[in-house]
Design a protein around this motif. Structure first.
Motif, short mmCIF file in Angstrom:
data_model
loop_
_atom_site.label_atom_id
_atom_site.label_comp_id
_atom_site.label_asym_id
_atom_site.label_seq_id
_atom_site.Cartn_x
_atom_site.Cartn_y
_atom_site.Cartn_z
N LEU A 145 -2.54 -1.68 -3.60
CA LEU A 145 -3.47 -0.82 -2.87
C LEU A 145 -3.09 0.63 -3.14
O LEU A 145 -1.93 1.01 -2.94
N GLY A 146 -4.06 1.42 -3.59
CA GLY A 146 -3.80 2.84 -3.76
C GLY A 146 -3.95 3.55 -2.43
O GLY A 146 -4.85 4.34 -2.22
N ASP A 192 -8.76 -1.62 -11.50
CA ASP A 192 -8.20 -1.80 -12.85
C ASP A 192 -8.43 -3.21 -13.40
O ASP A 192 -8.05 -3.51 -14.53
N TYR A 239 -4.29 -1.71 -9.82
CA TYR A 239 -4.95 -1.46 -8.54
C TYR A 239 -6.33 -2.13 -8.58
O TYR A 239 -6.72 -2.73 -9.59
N ASN A 282 12.81 8.00 -7.16
CA ASN A 282 11.98 7.08 -6.36
C ASN A 282 10.79 7.80 -5.75
O ASN A 282 10.56 7.76 -4.53
N ILE A 284 2.27 12.74 -13.04
CA ILE A 284 3.21 12.73 -14.17
C ILE A 284 2.62 13.50 -15.35
O ILE A 284 3.32 14.29 -16.01
N ILE A 337 -1.57 8.48 -19.70
CA ILE A 337 -0.27 7.99 -19.22
C ILE A 337 0.27 6.88 -20.13
O ILE A 337 1.47 6.80 -20.37
N ILE A 369 4.28 1.69 -12.25
CA ILE A 369 3.56 2.84 -11.69
C ILE A 369 3.74 4.06 -12.58
O ILE A 369 2.79 4.80 -12.84
N THR A 370 4.94 4.25 -13.09
CA THR A 370 5.19 5.47 -13.89
C THR A 370 4.67 5.34 -15.32
O THR A 370 4.69 6.32 -16.06
N THR A 371 4.23 4.17 -15.71
CA THR A 371 3.71 4.00 -17.07
C THR A 371 2.22 3.65 -17.09
O THR A 371 1.67 3.38 -18.17
N GLY A 372 1.58 3.62 -15.94
CA GLY A 372 0.14 3.35 -15.89
C GLY A 372 -0.22 1.88 -15.99
O GLY A 372 -1.39 1.54 -16.12
N MET A 396 0.83 -1.22 0.00
CA MET A 396 0.00 0.00 0.00
C MET A 396 0.85 1.25 0.00
O MET A 396 0.37 2.34 0.28
N GLY A 397 2.16 1.07 -0.29
CA GLY A 397 3.02 2.24 -0.37
C GLY A 397 4.20 2.20 0.58
O GLY A 397 5.09 3.04 0.50
N SER A 428 15.20 0.02 -5.85
CA SER A 428 13.89 0.67 -6.04
C SER A 428 12.78 -0.35 -5.88
O SER A 428 13.00 -1.55 -6.04
N GLN A 462 5.01 6.20 -3.49
CA GLN A 462 4.80 5.24 -2.41
C GLN A 462 3.74 4.26 -2.92
O GLN A 462 4.09 3.29 -3.58
N CYS A 463 2.45 4.55 -2.69
CA CYS A 463 1.44 3.60 -3.22
C CYS A 463 1.34 3.71 -4.74
O CYS A 463 0.98 2.75 -5.40
N LEU A 502 7.98 0.12 -9.61
CA LEU A 502 8.27 1.51 -10.00
C LEU A 502 8.00 1.79 -11.47
O LEU A 502 7.35 2.78 -11.81
N HIS A 503 8.49 0.92 -12.35
CA HIS A 503 8.29 1.17 -13.77
C HIS A 503 6.82 1.12 -14.15
O HIS A 503 6.31 1.99 -14.87
N ARG A 527 -11.52 4.53 -18.90
CA ARG A 527 -11.31 3.36 -18.03
C ARG A 527 -12.22 2.18 -18.39
O ARG A 527 -11.76 1.04 -18.48
N GLN A 559 8.87 10.71 -16.66
CA GLN A 559 8.80 9.32 -16.15
C GLN A 559 10.17 8.85 -15.66
O GLN A 559 10.29 8.20 -14.63
N PHE A 568 -0.76 5.40 -6.68
CA PHE A 568 -2.07 5.56 -7.32
C PHE A 568 -2.24 6.93 -7.99
O PHE A 568 -2.82 7.03 -9.06
N ALA A 592 0.57 -0.45 -13.63
CA ALA A 592 0.38 -1.07 -12.31
C ALA A 592 -1.11 -1.31 -12.07
O ALA A 592 -1.93 -0.45 -12.38
#
Lengths: 770, 150
Positions: free
Chosen positions: A420-421, A236, A233, B92, B104, B73, A226-229, A87-88, A219, B95-96, A223-224, B26, B85, B98, A231
């Motif tokens: 978990l968001g 989704d 949750y 880093n 971004i 995204i 999450i930054t590219t959409g 959850m983070g 890391s 955290q979660c 991480l990757h 979505r 990105q 979401f 991931a």
């Protein structure tokens, strides 16, 4: 070993017998890969801890078994199972990293697989209480060491040399005498035939050889994505034929639907069906509140359809809940004697004979978690089988509750855990998954139940509301000789049992009865308070109001005696010692007191560390002030210094925050820093804005416009995190929650230093503008 | 029939023209990277870029974007290597995670408009995006890093 004294251990023992019977096939299938460790011999021991933790006493205990957590594929990929929810906090990375470290796996060749909810197989999965690293550092090391030993034994046999001559190094086993090497993948099949070594005899790595643990250069695994959409949750998840649902729930806790008219909703394009959802009478733990569901082809249509519903509710007994009146009741109760939960010396007499008595009355309102991802769950129920996809902190508990709610065997329920968001304790309650299961069963189709932000704030499990009253008696030298703390707040236990009016031991142990000051006469009291809404765990739980009161009082004492805040704090903490409060069976975050005592030497040290690194006593500009606070929670020690600036209009900014944490032995300092940085933001949010209030039984706030949280333009300019280097063999302790409690009192002490105004009631709101 | 270009691909919709773009993305187009956080343009989790501008898709109807170009995204960079990105990963930030798609996209739109934003400009531009985990210090650092070259 005697398991009979503790029934939970007995259940754990039986579970272990079942694990032995798991076939090679099912393990491989379970991990979804080919090749792997598969062992004939059982792993029995899970007691060889270098230090004791409360892990074994959690429901379903701990499973130390490489066959459950590790698989090595012939091509060399090592799969490690993460059985706790992400959850983070970074736990989905940290726990597998511990296994990889001890196993000598190369992290770049490790794949993390999320466990589904199955505590019989994986042990306890409740991701709460800041427990994951503290309960699993040693078991994960043992799992990794067992896997490494089996790979080494397999290589030694292959080469016909004694196992003592070979060594696993970075994804290979090496025989240095002959220069031979074999990769983990090449050894996978043979290693699987080796017996699992006894935990007691395992050789753990010397910490000086650690490549990953304590370093902080890894890391998070997501991480990757999450930054590219990419991931995934809770909301989704997409299944063929899946319907989208939102639910209109009773606006008052315990209320019931009287009647409803679906006609207008059914005319909304995209709406397919309107149906009643079963509700349970309050209190009923995490069971759904009931209401009316709107089923649609997309969530937007479902929301629009819900807006068009005509609903009539019977509000029931809580329809009169009013936060203004309730606050008066709590404060009245705090001025009268209550149930004594800790008594040392004679606080009444000492307060009467004191030279001076300082009284502080503090108030902390209900708070909502507002994780960025509102509750959401997908369920697919077919006949007597159910599959759930949900962001839950309690995968095992969710499985149990889904089975009970649907009346099917637990073995027929699969709980898939998404990312978990945010959780903050809200997602320890699986009501949203139960709603999805009930709807899917009735619809005969997969369904996603999406909570809106309004639902989240109106129908959650709120942080309690509390009045904290402290009286401190000082002698003529300004020494505190008496301390009476009355804490009045509805208990989380009220969500489980009607008629609850006192706090549970686990709440009393969060900053009330475990108060660490060296004072001769102490009385801690808990007057009665009945709940009128669902109360639940919120990150840091009762430590928030208790640290706020206790550490604000330290500031008040410093002011009354004309002394420095930090010196006053250290004087109150007193001599370095193990505190032994006169409390029968004091709750210690579920940990044995011998491993995790209240150690005032450690408490003093974090104060001294933060004072040094945070430059306590530095000159600050006019209108600025420094405040300090320290609090032990989740068996960690945390001290915070806040610098605040208050302008002539009462606008507050935070130029700098310094926090020192002693969390014992740690795994990933980079994630500790991120948790503590975030805790300062959450602490600032609850201090500035946090409050949920009720009128006529209904929550008055709706969304982020009236339940505000701190945004980036109000964030501290700098937050420095100072991590105490662990002492030798200091057991690991909590990180996720303990950063929050000291922030608000440190801020209040800073505001007092800046303005001379003492704020005793949260949130600050407009109090500085007057 | 409403036509809209999303991440370079033409999509069409003949349902409710008032449907918020968020739910079209979505639930109809299967692009779940854009998140639902509030539904009232208060938190920024649903931020997408429309014609170089950051837009809250939760209060923007599909009809309002007819004939326009929407970037989510998923479409920001084919390999996920937009400077924002990359900076996010280097610092880093999450955290979660979401809220991070929205963060971004907001940061990417900021840098399109202002390639070298100041500290105050970053804080102002990013103030519509809430992170409940409290990653703000890192968000600010990552936007700085993205603007100075990753």
């Amino acid at each position: 070993m005697n398991f009979i004294d503790n029934p939970r251990k007995l259940r754990g023992f039986e579970k272990h017998l079942k694990v032995e019977k798991v076939s090679r096939r099912s393990i491989l299938k379970g991990l979804g890969i080919t090749g792997g460790f598969v062992l004939a011999a059982p792993v029995m021991s899970r007691q060889a801890f270098a230090y004791e933790t409360g892990a074994g006493k959690m429901p379903h205990g701990v499973v130390v078994d490489p066959r459950v957590f590790v698989a090595v594929a012939p091509e060399g990929t090592v799969t490690i199972v993460a059985h706790r929810s992400e959850m983070g906090t970074g736990v989905r990375t940290s726990l597998p990293l511990i296994v990889a470290e001890e196993m000598e796996a190369d992290w770049s060749k490790v794949r993390v697989q999320q466990a589904h909810g199955d505590e019989v197989k994986f042990g306890n999965q409740d991701t709460d209480g800041s427990r994951s690293t503290r309960h699993y550092l040693l078991p994960m090391r043992q799992i990794g060491a067992a896997a490494r030993t089996m790979l080494e034994q397999a290589a030694a046999k292959r080469w016909g040399v004694p196992a003592t001559e070979v060594k696993a190094v970075n994804h290979e086993v090496v025989h240095s005498a002959s220069g031979r090497k074999l990769g983990f993948g090449e050894l996978a099949a043979d290693a699987a035939k080796e017996s699992v070594p006894a935990i007691e005899g395992l050789k753990l790595k010397d910490p000086k050889d650690f490549r990953y643990l304590g370093k902080g250069q890894i890391s998070i695994v997501d991480l990757h994505d999450i930054t590219t959409g990419k991931a995934q949750y809770g909301g989704d998840v997409r299944l063929p034929g899946m319907k989208h649902a939102v639910i209109a729930r009773p606006p008052v806790t315990g209320g019931k639907l009287t009647s409803f008219d679906p006609d207008a909703a059914l005319k909304v394009p995209g709406v397919e069906k309107v149906m009643q959802v079963r509700g349970w009478p309050w209190p009923s733990k995490f069971q759904p509140l009931g209401g009316v569901a709107v089923i649609a082809r997309n969530t937007g249509a479902a929301i629009k359809g819900r807006d068009a519903l005509k609903l009539v509710w019977d509000d029931g007994a809580n329809g009169k809940y009013d936060s203004v009146a309730y606050r008066k009741d709590l404060e009245e109760a705090s001025r009268k004697p209550g149930l004594v939960v800790r008594k040392e010396g004679d606080a009444d007499a000492a307060l009467k004979s004191a030279d001076k008595v300082i009284v502080g009355e503090y108030y902390i309102p209900h708070l909502a978690h507002v994780s960025m991802e509102p509750p959401v769950a997908v369920a697919d129920v077919k006949g007597d089988k159910a599959e759930i996809w949900a962001p839950v902190q309690s995968p095992g508990g969710t499985r149990e509750d889904v089975a009970k709610t649907l009346g099917i065997p637990e073995g027929n329920v699969t709980v898939n855990v998404t990312l978990l968001g945010g959780g903050f304790g809200r997602k320890s309650k699986c009501d949203y998954a139960l709603e999805a299961a009930l709807l899917s069963k009735e619809l005969g189709a997969p369904v996603k139940v999406q909570w809106t932000r309004e639902d989240d704030i109106h129908n959650g499990f709120l942080h309690t509301v509390s009045a904290e009253r402290i009286e401190a008696g000082l002698d003529k030298d300004g020494k505190v000789i008496a301390w009476r703390h009355r804490s009045v707040a509805p208990s989380i236990a009220s969500t489980f049992a009607a008629g609850t009016v006192h706090q549970a031991p686990f709440e009393l142990g969060m900053g009330l009865v475990d108060m660490p000051f060296e004072i001769a006469n102490i009385s801690c009291e808990n007057p009665e308070a009945a709940a009128h809404t669902r109360i639940g765990w919120f990150r840091s739980v009762s430590n928030i109001p208790r640290a706020f009161a206790v550490q604000s009082m330290v500031g008040e004492i410093a002011n009354a005696t004309g002394r420095d805040q930090k010196e006053t704090l250290l004087a109150l903490i007193g001599t370095p010692r193990i505190v032994k409060p006169a409390v029968k069976d004091m709750w210690n975050y579920g940990e044995p007191y011998d491993s995790y005592p209240i150690d005032t030497a450690r408490l003093r040290k974090v104060v001294e560390l933060v004072a040094e690194k945070g430059e306590w006593g530095r000159q600050v500009p006019k209108g600025h002030g420094l405040g300090i606070a320290v609090h032990r929670s989740f068996v960690s020690y945390i001290a915070t210094i806040v610098e605040v600036a208050v302008d002539e209009k009462g606008k507050l900014t935070v130029p700098r925050v310094d926090t020192a944490i002693d969390c014992g032995t740690y795994v990933n300092p980079e994630r500790i820093a991120s948790q503590i940085e975030g805790a300062a933001i959450m602490g600032l949010s609850l201090a500035k804005y946090g409050q949920v209030t009720f009128k006529d039984g209904k929550v008055e706030q709706n969304n982020f416009d009236d339940f505000q949280v701190v945004r980036i333009d109000e964030a501290p300019l700098v937050t420095n995190v100072h991590i105490m280097p662990p002492g030798a063999d200091t057991p690991p302790s909590g990180v996720g929650e303990p950063g929050v409690p000291p922030f608000a009192p440190a801020l209040m002490n800073a505001i007092f230093a800046a303005t001379g105004k003492r704020i005793r009631s949260l949130p600050i709101g407009k109090q500085l503008e007057a | 029939m409403i036509k809209v270009k999303i991440n370079g691909q033409e999509q069409s919709w003949d349902g409710d023209p008032d449907l918020p773009l968020l739910w079209f993305l979505r639930d109809e187009a299967g692009l779940t990277g854009t998140k639902f956080g509030c539904g009232k343009a208060l938190c920024g989790a649903c931020t997408v870029i429309i014609d170089k501008e950051a837009v809250r898709s939760c209060i923007t109807s599909i009809n309002d974007v007819a004939g326009r170009e929407v970037t989510t995204i998923e479409g920001l960079h084919p390999e996920g290597d937009d400077p924002v990105q990359k900076a996010w990963r280097q610092v880093n930030v999450p955290q979660c995670g979401f809220c991070q798609a929205g963060q971004i996209m907001q940061a990417a739109a900021l840098l399109m408009d202002n390639p070298k934003p100041s500290h105050d400009q970053i804080r102002e531009a990013m103030a519509g995006n809430i992170c409940r985990c409290g990653c703000y210090q890192r968000i600010e650092n990552a936007v700085h890093l993205a603007s100075t070259g990753v």
